[in-house]
Design a protein around this motif. Structure first.
Motif, PDB file in Angstrom:
ATOM      1  N   THR A   1       0.851  -1.188   0.000  1.00 22.17           N
ATOM      2  CA  THR A   1       0.000   0.000   0.000  1.00 22.17           C
ATOM      3  C   THR A   1       0.889   1.241   0.000  1.00 22.17           C
ATOM      4  N   GLY A   2       0.312   2.359  -0.358  1.00 22.29           N
ATOM      5  CA  GLY A   2       1.092   3.603  -0.374  1.00 22.29           C
ATOM      6  C   GLY A   2       2.096   3.591  -1.511  1.00 22.29           C
ATOM      7  N   ASP A   3       3.353   3.902  -1.203  1.00 23.97           N
ATOM      8  CA  ASP A   3       4.410   3.898  -2.192  1.00 23.97           C
ATOM      9  C   ASP A   3       4.811   2.455  -2.481  1.00 23.97           C
ATOM     10  N   THR A   4       4.423   1.937  -3.637  1.00 23.20           N
ATOM     11  CA  THR A   4       4.672   0.539  -3.985  1.00 23.20           C
ATOM     12  C   THR A   4       5.858   0.379  -4.938  1.00 23.20           C
ATOM     13  N   ALA A   5       6.754   1.365  -4.957  1.00 25.21           N
ATOM     14  CA  ALA A   5       7.926   1.268  -5.836  1.00 25.21           C
ATOM     15  C   ALA A   5       8.843   0.144  -5.360  1.00 25.21           C
ATOM     16  N   LEU A   6       9.443  -0.567  -6.320  1.00 25.47           N
ATOM     17  CA  LEU A   6      10.370  -1.638  -5.985  1.00 25.47           C
ATOM     18  C   LEU A   6      11.671  -1.070  -5.429  1.00 25.47           C
ATOM     19  N   ILE A   7      12.211  -1.733  -4.409  1.00 25.45           N
ATOM     20  CA  ILE A   7      13.504  -1.352  -3.866  1.00 25.45           C
ATOM     21  C   ILE A   7      14.417  -2.575  -3.896  1.00 25.45           C
ATOM     22  N   ASP A   8      15.713  -2.344  -3.998  1.00 21.70           N
ATOM     23  CA  ASP A   8      16.680  -3.436  -3.958  1.00 21.70           C
ATOM     24  C   ASP A   8      16.922  -3.817  -2.504  1.00 21.70           C
ATOM     25  N   LEU A   9      16.406  -4.942  -2.109  1.00 21.38           N
ATOM     26  CA  LEU A   9      16.598  -5.400  -0.737  1.00 21.38           C
ATOM     27  C   LEU A   9      17.955  -6.082  -0.595  1.00 21.38           C
ATOM     28  N   LEU A  10      18.240  -7.001  -1.496  1.00 19.39           N
ATOM     29  CA  LEU A  10      19.532  -7.689  -1.535  1.00 19.39           C
ATOM     30  C   LEU A  10      19.981  -7.758  -2.990  1.00 19.39           C
ATOM     31  N   ARG A  11      20.857  -6.860  -3.368  1.00 18.35           N
ATOM     32  CA  ARG A  11      21.424  -6.878  -4.718  1.00 18.35           C
ATOM     33  C   ARG A  11      22.938  -6.741  -4.566  1.00 18.35           C
ATOM     34  N   ARG A  12      23.624  -7.871  -4.657  1.00 22.53           N
ATOM     35  CA  ARG A  12      25.063  -7.894  -4.421  1.00 22.53           C
ATOM     36  C   ARG A  12      25.711  -8.847  -5.422  1.00 22.53           C
ATOM     37  N   SER A  13      27.015  -9.021  -5.280  1.00 23.61           N
ATOM     38  CA  SER A  13      27.720  -9.944  -6.179  1.00 23.61           C
ATOM     39  C   SER A  13      27.396 -11.398  -5.853  1.00 23.61           C
ATOM     40  N   SER A  14      26.926 -11.661  -4.638  1.00 24.58           N
ATOM     41  CA  SER A  14      26.552 -13.026  -4.266  1.00 24.58           C
ATOM     42  C   SER A  14      25.157 -13.356  -4.778  1.00 24.58           C
ATOM     43  N   ILE A  15      24.824 -14.651  -4.750  1.00 27.10           N
ATOM     44  CA  ILE A  15      23.491 -15.110  -5.125  1.00 27.10           C
ATOM     45  C   ILE A  15      22.660 -15.211  -3.850  1.00 27.10           C
ATOM     46  N   ASP A  16      21.640 -14.371  -3.731  1.00 26.59           N
ATOM     47  CA  ASP A  16      20.781 -14.332  -2.545  1.00 26.59           C
ATOM     48  C   ASP A  16      19.370 -14.753  -2.934  1.00 26.59           C
ATOM     49  N   VAL A  17      18.833 -15.726  -2.215  1.00 27.30           N
ATOM     50  CA  VAL A  17      17.517 -16.274  -2.573  1.00 27.30           C
ATOM     51  C   VAL A  17      16.723 -16.595  -1.310  1.00 27.30           C
ATOM     52  N   ALA A  18      15.485 -17.022  -1.537  1.00 26.16           N
ATOM     53  CA  ALA A  18      14.588 -17.545  -0.490  1.00 26.16           C
ATOM     54  C   ALA A  18      14.395 -16.595   0.687  1.00 26.16           C
ATOM     55  N   PRO A  19      13.990 -15.339   0.467  1.00 24.58           N
ATOM     56  CA  PRO A  19      13.762 -14.419   1.588  1.00 24.58           C
ATOM     57  C   PRO A  19      12.525 -14.808   2.390  1.00 24.58           C
ATOM     58  N   ARG A  20      12.654 -14.748   3.706  1.00 26.59           N
ATOM     59  CA  ARG A  20      11.528 -15.046   4.586  1.00 26.59           C
ATOM     60  C   ARG A  20      11.528 -14.026   5.727  1.00 26.59           C
ATOM     61  N   VAL A  21      10.466 -13.247   5.861  1.00 28.10           N
ATOM     62  CA  VAL A  21      10.337 -12.275   6.944  1.00 28.10           C
ATOM     63  C   VAL A  21       9.787 -12.991   8.171  1.00 28.10           C
ATOM     64  N   SER A  22      10.365 -12.692   9.337  1.00 29.31           N
ATOM     65  CA  SER A  22       9.919 -13.322  10.575  1.00 29.31           C
ATOM     66  C   SER A  22       8.489 -12.901  10.905  1.00 29.31           C
TER      67      SER A  22
END
Length: 219
Positions: A69-90
């Motif tokens: 809701t509100g500002d729904t613009a995409l942000i880079d949460l994890l964008r690095r040289s490594s491969i980052d996958v499977a995000p899970r919020v507690s």
């Protein structure tokens, strides 16, 4: 699932309005609608437990996020040289668990959410291939490359820390994408292979194969 369990959010490949991040009622009463035109190869979408954030894997080892809701613009949460996958919020929304190969092997890390740059902690010492929070957030379970399901108790406090880890069982026969805690946190739900269709020790030999092919071509 949305927090009220009435809707599901998923990614779909198709044409026009049938591809991207879709949302629709679980009872199928109306057709799902697209909430974001996101269709990267291998893309996966997940909602945060409170429904306030949408987390996206772009298929290239990057994790993106957007408010619902509100500002729904995409942000880079994890964008690095490594491969980052499977995000899970507690469940309490404070922490983000994810898998990364930054150490040379894919391990489980936890970092503050929604600002993952402030700190991080490695949870697994061995290679991990899947992770999930218990519904109450007091446990973080992960599957090792050796197919052991390990539970790490989450200790109370302002900083993230885990207690002594324990192997719950060997999950070699479990379906990785379907493995999840039940809603009450007392069971695990998984798809498991059954029957001879999934047997790895069965060999079928066809004799005189080319003779059969030639006979078929003459018909």
């Amino acid at each position: 699932w949305t927090p009220d369990s009435r809707e599901v959010v998923y990614t779909a490949a198709g044409g026009d309005t049938s591809s991207g991040v879709m949302r629709g009622p679980a009872d199928g009463s109306v057709l799902p609608h697209r909430i974001r035109p996101f269709s990267g190869a291998g893309s996966i979408a997940r909602l945060s437990p409170d429904g306030g954030w949408l987390l996206l894997e772009d298929g290239g080892g990057n994790v993106l996020a957007a408010r619902t809701t509100g500002d729904t613009a995409l942000i880079d949460l994890l964008r690095r040289s490594s491969i980052d996958v499977a995000p899970r919020v507690s469940p309490d929304g404070r922490w983000l668990a994810y898998l990364s190969d930054e150490s040379g092997q894919r391990q489980l890390y936890v970092t503050p959410f929604p600002d993952p740059r402030s700190a991080k902690r490695a949870v697994s010492t061995e290679s991990a291939i899947f992770a999930m929070w218990s519904p109450d957030g007091r446990e973080l379970a992960y599957l090792t490359i050796g197919a052991d399901l390990v539970a790490a108790p989450v200790l109370p406090g302002a900083a993230f820390a885990v207690g002594e880890k324990k192997v719950l069982f060997n999950g070699g026969v479990l379906g990785l994408t379907s493995l999840t805690y039940s809603h009450d946190g007392k069971r695990f739900l998984a798809v498991v292979p059954v029957g001879r269709a999934n047997s790895l020790d069965e060999l079928i030999m066809v004799e005189n194969f080319m003779s059969e092919v030639r006979a078929t071509m003459k018909r």
